[in-house]
Design a protein around this motif. Sequence first.
Motif, PDB file in Angstrom:
ATOM      1  N   LEU A  43      40.459 -50.394  50.984  1.00 37.90           N
ATOM      2  CA  LEU A  43      40.506 -49.156  51.775  1.00 37.90           C
ATOM      3  C   LEU A  43      39.945 -47.974  51.004  1.00 37.90           C
ATOM      4  CD1 LEU A  43      44.004 -49.513  53.430  1.00 37.90           C
ATOM      5  CD2 LEU A  43      41.763 -49.957  54.440  1.00 37.90           C
ATOM      6  N   SER A  44      39.328 -47.047  51.771  1.00 37.18           N
ATOM      7  CA  SER A  44      38.761 -45.869  51.125  1.00 37.18           C
ATOM      8  C   SER A  44      39.487 -44.629  51.639  1.00 37.18           C
ATOM      9  CB  SER A  44      37.277 -45.784  51.469  1.00 37.18           C
ATOM     10  OG  SER A  44      36.811 -44.503  51.188  1.00 37.18           O
ATOM     11  N   GLN A  45      39.939 -43.816  50.688  1.00 35.58           N
ATOM     12  CA  GLN A  45      40.620 -42.565  51.065  1.00 35.58           C
ATOM     13  C   GLN A  45      39.583 -41.497  51.410  1.00 35.58           C
ATOM     14  OE1 GLN A  45      43.917 -42.280  51.853  1.00 35.58           O
ATOM     15  NE2 GLN A  45      44.723 -41.262  50.046  1.00 35.58           N
ATOM     16  N   LEU A  46      38.345 -41.706  50.891  1.00 33.83           N
ATOM     17  CA  LEU A  46      37.288 -40.731  51.137  1.00 33.83           C
ATOM     18  C   LEU A  46      36.677 -41.014  52.516  1.00 33.83           C
ATOM     19  CD1 LEU A  46      35.488 -38.475  49.742  1.00 33.83           C
ATOM     20  CD2 LEU A  46      33.902 -40.327  49.242  1.00 33.83           C
ATOM     21  N   ASN A  47      36.715 -40.059  53.398  1.00 31.67           N
ATOM     22  CA  ASN A  47      36.155 -40.192  54.741  1.00 31.67           C
ATOM     23  C   ASN A  47      36.615 -41.455  55.466  1.00 31.67           C
ATOM     24  OD1 ASN A  47      34.625 -37.844  54.240  1.00 31.67           O
ATOM     25  ND2 ASN A  47      33.117 -39.063  53.135  1.00 31.67           N
ATOM     26  N   PRO A  48      37.939 -41.634  55.664  1.00 36.97           N
ATOM     27  CA  PRO A  48      38.430 -42.872  56.287  1.00 36.97           C
ATOM     28  C   PRO A  48      37.837 -43.133  57.668  1.00 36.97           C
ATOM     29  CG  PRO A  48      40.172 -41.222  56.102  1.00 36.97           C
ATOM     30  CD  PRO A  48      39.020 -40.722  55.313  1.00 36.97           C
ATOM     31  N   GLN A  49      37.531 -42.047  58.419  1.00 45.26           N
ATOM     32  CA  GLN A  49      36.975 -42.245  59.769  1.00 45.26           C
ATOM     33  C   GLN A  49      35.615 -42.939  59.697  1.00 45.26           C
ATOM     34  OE1 GLN A  49      36.719 -39.652  57.977  1.00 45.26           O
ATOM     35  NE2 GLN A  49      35.146 -38.231  58.610  1.00 45.26           N
ATOM     36  N   ARG A  50      34.790 -42.580  58.697  1.00 42.72           N
ATOM     37  CA  ARG A  50      33.473 -43.225  58.523  1.00 42.72           C
ATOM     38  C   ARG A  50      33.658 -44.660  58.025  1.00 42.72           C
ATOM     39  NH1 ARG A  50      29.126 -39.168  57.962  1.00 42.72           N
ATOM     40  NH2 ARG A  50      30.184 -37.177  58.060  1.00 42.72           N
ATOM     41  N   PHE A  51      34.643 -44.831  57.148  1.00 40.51           N
ATOM     42  CA  PHE A  51      34.906 -46.148  56.592  1.00 40.51           C
ATOM     43  C   PHE A  51      35.290 -47.146  57.716  1.00 40.51           C
ATOM     44  CE2 PHE A  51      38.158 -49.066  55.049  1.00 40.51           C
ATOM     45  CZ  PHE A  51      37.430 -49.744  54.089  1.00 40.51           C
ATOM     46  N   PHE A  52      36.215 -46.720  58.587  1.00 34.96           N
ATOM     47  CA  PHE A  52      36.637 -47.622  59.677  1.00 34.96           C
ATOM     48  C   PHE A  52      35.524 -47.810  60.710  1.00 34.96           C
ATOM     49  CE2 PHE A  52      41.084 -46.462  58.329  1.00 34.96           C
ATOM     50  CZ  PHE A  52      41.402 -47.745  57.908  1.00 34.96           C
ATOM     51  N   TYR A  53      34.673 -46.805  60.852  1.00 34.79           N
ATOM     52  CA  TYR A  53      33.506 -46.922  61.749  1.00 34.79           C
ATOM     53  C   TYR A  53      32.598 -48.045  61.229  1.00 34.79           C
ATOM     54  CZ  TYR A  53      29.337 -45.156  64.304  1.00 34.79           C
ATOM     55  OH  TYR A  53      28.245 -45.006  65.117  1.00 34.79           O
ATOM     56  N   GLY A  54      32.436 -48.081  59.905  1.00 29.49           N
ATOM     57  CA  GLY A  54      31.631 -49.141  59.262  1.00 29.49           C
ATOM     58  C   GLY A  54      32.246 -50.515  59.541  1.00 29.49           C
ATOM     59  N   TRP A  55      33.550 -50.610  59.401  1.00 32.99           N
ATOM     60  CA  TRP A  55      34.225 -51.884  59.691  1.00 32.99           C
ATOM     61  C   TRP A  55      34.051 -52.263  61.164  1.00 32.99           C
ATOM     62  CZ3 TRP A  55      39.708 -52.430  56.978  1.00 32.99           C
ATOM     63  CH2 TRP A  55      39.495 -52.847  55.650  1.00 32.99           C
ATOM     64  N   ALA A  56      34.136 -51.252  62.034  1.00 31.30           N
ATOM     65  CA  ALA A  56      34.008 -51.543  63.478  1.00 31.30           C
ATOM     66  C   ALA A  56      32.626 -52.102  63.792  1.00 31.30           C
ATOM     67  CB  ALA A  56      34.281 -50.290  64.300  1.00 31.30           C
ATOM     68  N   LYS A  57      31.614 -51.633  63.095  1.00 34.50           N
ATOM     69  CA  LYS A  57      30.247 -52.151  63.300  1.00 34.50           C
ATOM     70  C   LYS A  57      30.215 -53.644  62.943  1.00 34.50           C
ATOM     71  CE  LYS A  57      27.500 -48.335  63.823  1.00 34.50           C
ATOM     72  NZ  LYS A  57      26.875 -48.145  65.048  1.00 34.50           N
ATOM     73  N   LYS A  58      31.026 -54.015  61.953  1.00 38.42           N
ATOM     74  CA  LYS A  58      31.030 -55.396  61.479  1.00 38.42           C
ATOM     75  C   LYS A  58      31.976 -56.292  62.299  1.00 38.42           C
ATOM     76  CE  LYS A  58      31.070 -57.403  56.870  1.00 38.42           C
ATOM     77  NZ  LYS A  58      31.436 -57.111  55.500  1.00 38.42           N
ATOM     78  N   TYR A  59      33.180 -55.757  62.605  1.00 38.54           N
ATOM     79  CA  TYR A  59      34.205 -56.624  63.222  1.00 38.54           C
ATOM     80  C   TYR A  59      34.445 -56.344  64.700  1.00 38.54           C
ATOM     81  CZ  TYR A  59      35.033 -57.524  58.301  1.00 38.54           C
ATOM     82  OH  TYR A  59      34.856 -57.844  56.985  1.00 38.54           O
ATOM     83  N   GLY A  60      33.891 -55.244  65.202  1.00 39.01           N
ATOM     84  CA  GLY A  60      34.023 -54.972  66.628  1.00 39.01           C
ATOM     85  C   GLY A  60      34.956 -53.815  66.937  1.00 39.01           C
ATOM     86  N   PRO A  61      35.072 -53.451  68.246  1.00 35.61           N
ATOM     87  CA  PRO A  61      35.809 -52.246  68.638  1.00 35.61           C
ATOM     88  C   PRO A  61      37.329 -52.357  68.506  1.00 35.61           C
ATOM     89  CG  PRO A  61      35.007 -53.430  70.559  1.00 35.61           C
ATOM     90  CD  PRO A  61      34.410 -54.111  69.370  1.00 35.61           C
TER      91      PRO A  61
END
Length: 498
Positions: A43-61
Motif C-alpha cells: 500500500l502507498s500512503q502517497l496519493n492513495p486515490q491514484r494508487f487504487f486507480y492503478g490497481w483498478a486498471k489492473k484488477y477491475g472496478p
Amino acid sequence: MEDIIIGVVALAAILFFFLSQKSKTKLPPGPRRLPLIGNLHQLSQLNPQRFFYGWAKKYGPILSYKIGSRTMVVISSAELTKELLKTQDVNFADRPPHRGHELMTYGRSDMAMNHYTPLYREMRKMGMNHLFSPTRVATFNHVREDEARKMMAKIEKAAERSEPVDISELMLTFTNSVVCRQAFGKKYNEDGEEMKRFIKILYGTQSVLGKIFFSDFFPFFGFLDNWTGLTAYMMECFERQDTYIQEIIDETIDPNRVKPETESMIDLLMGIYKDQPFASKFTLENVKGMILNIVVAGTDTAAAAVVWGMTYLMKYPQVMKKAQAEVREYAREKGSTFITEDDVKNLPYFRALVKETLRIEPVIPLLIPRVCIQDTKIAGYDIPAGTTVNVNAWAVSRDEKEWGPNPDEFRPERFLDKDVDFKGTDYEFIPFGSGRRMCPGMRLGAAMLEVPFANLLLKFDFKLPAGMKAEEINMDVMTGLAMHKSVHLKLVPTKVSK
Ligand code: HEM
C-alpha cells in the motif's frame, strides 16, 4: 476406541465443511497477499486515490485486498457505485472500526463515524432539517461574505507590493474564521493566540483521524501502537480537543454570556440537549461529537477545493480567462465590486468550473469508508459482513464510460454539455458521497467555497512565482480525511483595474 474414531471423523468432517465453505467465498479479484500481513507492504500512503486507480486498471472496478485479517474492497466505477450506495445502501450504512475515530469522536457519539443506530438516524434527520438546512446556511451568509472581503483585502495589500500570496494559507484562515463564527458565534483575531490554539488543536485531531493503528488490523500486535508512541500522541490530541470543546460549552451555557447576533450551531445543539426531543438520550458527548464534525468537515474541505481549483486554473489559462471574463462582465453590468452568494446562480460557467474542480479533485477522494453489515454479493462477488468498502470517487470521476476518453483534462464545458449535479443521484459524480451517509453539509460546503473562489477571479490576475512553470506545480495530496495539496499554492496577484 470406537467413540474416539467417530469423534475424530466427525471433527474432520466439520473442519472439511468449514474449509470448503470458506473456499467457496469468491472475493473480488486483487493482488496476491502475504500470510499474516496481507497486502500491507504494497500500500502507498502517497496519493492513495491514484494508487487504487492503478490497481483498478489492473484488477477491475471492484477489487479486494487484505490488511492483516481484514478484507478491504474498493469500488471504482459509476455503475458499481450505484449498486453500493443506492441498491444496497442500507447494508453499507455503517462505518468500520478505527481506534482514532473511536476516541476522538467520544466513542462514536458524532454523526460521521457513528454506527447506523436509531439515535444516529434521529441526529441525521435533525441535521438535515435544522443544523444544515438551507435556511440555516442562509443565516450565515453575511459571515462568509464578510470573511471573503477580509481575504481579498489581504491579497490586495500583497498585490500592491507585487508579493506572492499563499492561497492555501489564506483559504484555511478564511474557513477557520467562518467555522468559528458559524459554529460558536466567536470572532477570533486571525493572527491572535486563540486562533493559533484552535488551529493547533484542529491539526492534531485531523492527524489522528487519518492514522493507521496496528490494533485495528493486527489485534495481537496492538501493543505496537504504544511502542511507537501513537497511543500517547492520540491521548494528548484528545485531551487538547476535549478541553477546548468543554470550554466552548461552558461559555455557551454561561448565563452572563452575550449572545451572538445569529444563533450559532452550538446554541442549537445545546437547545436539543436541554429539550431531549429524541426517543434516545442525546448526551453531552453527542453535542461534542457533532461540534467536532462541524469543525473538521467545515474547515478543510472547502479550503482544499478552492486551492485545487486555482491550481488547475494555473495549468489551464484558457479556462482561467473564460471564468474571469464571465465573472467580471457580470459584476460590471451589475455595477458591483463583489460577487455575493446570490450572484453565483447567474454565473453558469463559474458553476461548471466549481463542479469540474470537484470532479477532477474530489477533496475526500475515497469518501468515508463504509462497512458491510450482512454477507452480500456485488457484481457476482461475495462481500462478507465486516468488509470495509471504499468508493474511489477520484477514479469514478475518471470512468471513461461516463466521461469520455480524456477524463484527466480540466474542462468545465463538460458540465454545460451534460446535466450532472453533485446532489448524490448522478453516480459518476459523487464528491459529497450519496445515499444514507451522504454529506449533510453539502449546501454549506458549496457556499463556503463559491464566494472566495468567485472573488479571486473577479479581483485579481495571478502569476506563478518567478521561474516556475505550470507543469512544475506539485500535485501530491497530503493524506488526511480531506486531501489537501501537500505543497502550498503560492501565486503573485495583480489587482484588476475596474
Ligand atoms: C466542499 C465541502 C465538502 C465536501 C466535498 C464534503 C464531502 C463529504 C463526503 C465525501 C462525505 C462522506 C459521504 C459518504 O460516506 O458517502 C461527507 C460526510 C460528511 N460531511 Fe461533508 N463535505 C463538505 C463539507 C461539509 C461541511 C461544511 C460539513 C458540516 C459543517 C460537513 C459535514 C459532514 C458530515 C457530518 C458527514 C458524515 C455524514 C454521515 O456519516 O452521516 N461536510 N462529506
